[in-house]
Motif scaffolding. Structure first.
Motif, PDB file in Angstrom:
ATOM      1  N   ILE A 140       0.822  -1.354   0.001  1.00 44.94           N
ATOM      2  CA  ILE A 140       0.155   0.368  -0.104  1.00 44.94           C
ATOM      3  C   ILE A 140       0.758   1.431  -0.281  1.00 44.94           C
ATOM      4  O   ILE A 140       1.710   1.439   1.296  1.00 44.94           O
ATOM      5  CB  ILE A 140      -0.903  -0.421   1.218  1.00 44.94           C
ATOM      6  N   GLY A 141       0.707   2.149  -1.286  1.00 44.21           N
ATOM      7  CA  GLY A 141       1.441   3.127  -0.739  1.00 44.21           C
ATOM      8  C   GLY A 141       1.340   4.366  -1.034  1.00 44.21           C
ATOM      9  O   GLY A 141       1.154   5.504  -0.049  1.00 44.21           O
ATOM     10  N   SER A 142      -0.184   4.653  -1.075  1.00 42.56           N
ATOM     11  CA  SER A 142      -0.948   5.530  -0.874  1.00 42.56           C
ATOM     12  C   SER A 142      -2.698   5.393  -1.110  1.00 42.56           C
ATOM     13  O   SER A 142      -2.960   4.620  -1.490  1.00 42.56           O
ATOM     14  CB  SER A 142      -0.714   6.885  -1.758  1.00 42.56           C
ATOM     15  N   ILE A 143      -3.110   5.703   0.147  1.00 42.89           N
ATOM     16  CA  ILE A 143      -4.549   5.563   0.276  1.00 42.89           C
ATOM     17  C   ILE A 143      -4.886   6.775  -0.155  1.00 42.89           C
ATOM     18  O   ILE A 143      -4.954   8.164   0.645  1.00 42.89           O
ATOM     19  CB  ILE A 143      -4.925   5.633   1.712  1.00 42.89           C
ATOM     20  N   VAL A 144      -6.146   7.122  -1.508  1.00 45.76           N
ATOM     21  CA  VAL A 144      -7.102   8.163  -2.082  1.00 45.76           C
ATOM     22  C   VAL A 144      -8.115   8.154  -1.099  1.00 45.76           C
ATOM     23  O   VAL A 144      -9.145   7.242  -1.281  1.00 45.76           O
ATOM     24  CB  VAL A 144      -6.748   8.040  -3.166  1.00 45.76           C
ATOM     25  N   LEU A 145      -8.245   9.111  -0.845  1.00 41.69           N
ATOM     26  CA  LEU A 145      -9.540   9.653  -0.011  1.00 41.69           C
ATOM     27  C   LEU A 145     -10.508  10.767  -0.659  1.00 41.69           C
ATOM     28  O   LEU A 145      -9.709  11.966  -0.414  1.00 41.69           O
ATOM     29  CB  LEU A 145      -9.168  10.341   1.442  1.00 41.69           C
ATOM     30  N   HIS A 146     -10.916  10.437  -0.644  1.00 44.38           N
ATOM     31  CA  HIS A 146     -12.484  11.530  -1.202  1.00 44.38           C
ATOM     32  C   HIS A 146     -12.842  11.551   0.044  1.00 44.38           C
ATOM     33  O   HIS A 146     -13.316  11.937   0.858  1.00 44.38           O
ATOM     34  CB  HIS A 146     -13.077  10.682  -1.680  1.00 44.38           C
ATOM     35  N   VAL A 147     -12.862  13.367   0.021  1.00 50.54           N
ATOM     36  CA  VAL A 147     -12.598  14.837   0.533  1.00 50.54           C
ATOM     37  C   VAL A 147     -13.630  16.007   0.040  1.00 50.54           C
ATOM     38  O   VAL A 147     -13.254  16.190  -1.071  1.00 50.54           O
ATOM     39  CB  VAL A 147     -11.655  15.740   1.347  1.00 50.54           C
ATOM     40  N   SER A 148     -14.466  16.473   0.787  1.00 53.29           N
ATOM     41  CA  SER A 148     -14.809  17.600  -0.025  1.00 53.29           C
ATOM     42  C   SER A 148     -13.825  19.112   0.172  1.00 53.29           C
ATOM     43  O   SER A 148     -14.466  19.844  -0.786  1.00 53.29           O
ATOM     44  CB  SER A 148     -16.490  17.867   1.253  1.00 53.29           C
ATOM     45  N   ASP A 149     -13.301  18.881   1.402  1.00 55.59           N
ATOM     46  CA  ASP A 149     -12.419  20.797   1.235  1.00 55.59           C
ATOM     47  C   ASP A 149     -10.466  19.635   1.607  1.00 55.59           C
ATOM     48  O   ASP A 149     -10.311  19.701   2.648  1.00 55.59           O
ATOM     49  CB  ASP A 149     -12.866  21.472   2.233  1.00 55.59           C
ATOM     50  N   ASN A 150     -10.086  20.153   0.325  1.00 53.96           N
ATOM     51  CA  ASN A 150      -8.719  19.675   1.373  1.00 53.96           C
ATOM     52  C   ASN A 150      -7.566  20.497   1.994  1.00 53.96           C
ATOM     53  O   ASN A 150      -6.971  19.492   2.344  1.00 53.96           O
ATOM     54  CB  ASN A 150      -7.382  19.738  -0.334  1.00 53.96           C
ATOM     55  N   ILE A 151      -8.223  21.604   2.137  1.00 52.51           N
ATOM     56  CA  ILE A 151      -7.030  22.266   3.498  1.00 52.51           C
ATOM     57  C   ILE A 151      -7.460  21.674   4.713  1.00 52.51           C
ATOM     58  O   ILE A 151      -7.043  21.532   5.574  1.00 52.51           O
ATOM     59  CB  ILE A 151      -7.664  23.666   3.163  1.00 52.51           C
ATOM     60  N   ARG A 152      -8.744  21.153   4.660  1.00 53.72           N
ATOM     61  CA  ARG A 152      -9.156  21.175   5.717  1.00 53.72           C
ATOM     62  C   ARG A 152      -9.152  19.279   6.218  1.00 53.72           C
ATOM     63  O   ARG A 152      -8.685  19.509   7.571  1.00 53.72           O
ATOM     64  CB  ARG A 152     -11.189  21.495   5.864  1.00 53.72           C
ATOM     65  N   ALA A 153      -9.365  18.557   5.451  1.00 53.37           N
ATOM     66  CA  ALA A 153      -8.624  17.004   5.260  1.00 53.37           C
ATOM     67  C   ALA A 153      -7.728  17.440   5.632  1.00 53.37           C
ATOM     68  O   ALA A 153      -7.039  16.649   6.488  1.00 53.37           O
ATOM     69  CB  ALA A 153      -9.950  16.790   4.118  1.00 53.37           C
ATOM     70  N   ALA A 154      -6.652  18.062   4.727  1.00 52.51           N
ATOM     71  CA  ALA A 154      -5.549  18.341   5.241  1.00 52.51           C
ATOM     72  C   ALA A 154      -5.097  18.711   6.705  1.00 52.51           C
ATOM     73  O   ALA A 154      -4.397  17.888   7.533  1.00 52.51           O
ATOM     74  CB  ALA A 154      -4.579  19.237   4.206  1.00 52.51           C
ATOM     75  N   GLU A 155      -5.724  19.595   7.306  1.00 55.80           N
ATOM     76  CA  GLU A 155      -5.222  19.787   8.660  1.00 55.80           C
ATOM     77  C   GLU A 155      -5.536  18.724   9.443  1.00 55.80           C
ATOM     78  O   GLU A 155      -5.203  18.725  10.688  1.00 55.80           O
ATOM     79  CB  GLU A 155      -5.943  21.469   9.380  1.00 55.80           C
ATOM     80  N   PHE A 156      -7.151  18.528   9.665  1.00 55.59           N
ATOM     81  CA  PHE A 156      -7.336  17.031  10.403  1.00 55.59           C
ATOM     82  C   PHE A 156      -6.489  16.246  10.245  1.00 55.59           C
ATOM     83  O   PHE A 156      -6.171  15.676  11.258  1.00 55.59           O
ATOM     84  CB  PHE A 156      -8.441  16.818   9.459  1.00 55.59           C
ATOM     85  N   TRP A 157      -6.052  15.963   9.167  1.00 53.85           N
ATOM     86  CA  TRP A 157      -5.172  14.114   9.218  1.00 53.85           C
ATOM     87  C   TRP A 157      -3.554  14.151  10.147  1.00 53.85           C
ATOM     88  O   TRP A 157      -2.844  13.622  10.229  1.00 53.85           O
ATOM     89  CB  TRP A 157      -5.379  13.886   7.353  1.00 53.85           C
ATOM     90  N   LYS A 158      -3.052  15.605   8.739  1.00 57.89           N
ATOM     91  CA  LYS A 158      -1.829  15.516   9.875  1.00 57.89           C
ATOM     92  C   LYS A 158      -2.214  16.154  10.966  1.00 57.89           C
ATOM     93  O   LYS A 158      -1.163  15.557  11.793  1.00 57.89           O
ATOM     94  CB  LYS A 158      -1.579  17.098   9.450  1.00 57.89           C
ATOM     95  N   GLY A 159      -2.949  16.299  12.043  1.00 56.59           N
ATOM     96  CA  GLY A 159      -3.184  16.226  13.694  1.00 56.59           C
ATOM     97  C   GLY A 159      -3.117  15.288  13.709  1.00 56.59           C
ATOM     98  O   GLY A 159      -2.196  14.401  14.953  1.00 56.59           O
ATOM     99  N   ALA A 160      -4.422  14.109  13.285  1.00 60.96           N
ATOM    100  CA  ALA A 160      -4.616  13.261  13.672  1.00 60.96           C
ATOM    101  C   ALA A 160      -3.625  11.984  13.926  1.00 60.96           C
ATOM    102  O   ALA A 160      -3.536  11.289  14.862  1.00 60.96           O
ATOM    103  CB  ALA A 160      -5.907  12.133  12.939  1.00 60.96           C
ATOM    104  N   LEU A 161      -2.773  11.804  12.622  1.00 60.24           N
ATOM    105  CA  LEU A 161      -1.921  10.813  12.162  1.00 60.24           C
ATOM    106  C   LEU A 161      -0.584  11.356  12.362  1.00 60.24           C
ATOM    107  O   LEU A 161       0.759  10.655  12.399  1.00 60.24           O
ATOM    108  CB  LEU A 161      -1.804  10.771  11.025  1.00 60.24           C
TER     109      LEU A 161
END
Length: 110
Positions: free
Chosen positions: A4-25
Motif C-alpha cells: 500500500i503506497g497511498s490511500i486516496v481519500l475523497h474529501v470535500s475540502d482539501n485544506i480542512r482535511a489536510a489539517e485534520f489528518w496531519k493532526g490525527a496522524l
C-alpha cells in the motif's frame, strides 16, 4: 509484491482535511504537492486527499514488469480488470476486488 503506497481519500475540502489528518496522524504535507500527506519519518503509506476521485488504495509496484506480474496475481486471487479511460502513458492499472472496490496498481519506476 505490491505494498500500500497511498490511500486516496475523497474529501470535500482539501485544506480542512489536510489539517485534520496531519493532526490525527502526525503526517506532513509533501513539499511538491500539499494534497499528499506522508508520515514525518517517511515510513508508511501516503494519504492523498482528493476532491474529485473516489476513495481507493494505490498499490505500488517497483517497475512495469512487477506491475504486470502483480496485476495477473491479483486477478488470479479474484480481482477483475475495470474498463477505464486511461490517459496516454498511464503508470497505473485499475482493478476491482471481489466486492467491486476499485484500486490501482502503480508502476513507481517513473
Amino acid at each position: 509484491m505490491v505494498t500500500i503506497g497511498s490511500i486516496v481519500l475523497h474529501v470535500s475540502d482539501n485544506i480542512r482535511a489536510a489539517e485534520f489528518w496531519k493532526g490525527a496522524l502526525g503526517y506532513v504535507a509533501l513539499p511538491n504537492n500539499p494534497d499528499f500527506l506522508a508520515p514525518a519519518d517517511g515510513n508508511g503509506p501516503r494519504l492523498h486527499l482528493d476532491e474529485d476521485d473516489r476513495t481507493h488504495l494505490d498499490l505500488y509496484a517497483a517497475d512495469k514488469r512487477e506491475q504486470e506480474a502483480e496485476v495477473e496475481r491479483l486477478i488470479s486471487l479474484g480481482a477483475k480488470r475495470v474498463d477505464w479511460d486511461y490517459p496516454d502513458g498511464a503508470d497505473f492499472v485499475v482493478l476491482a476486488d471481489p466486492d467491486g472496490n476499485l484500486f490501482c496498481v502503480i508502476d513507481t519506476s517513473h
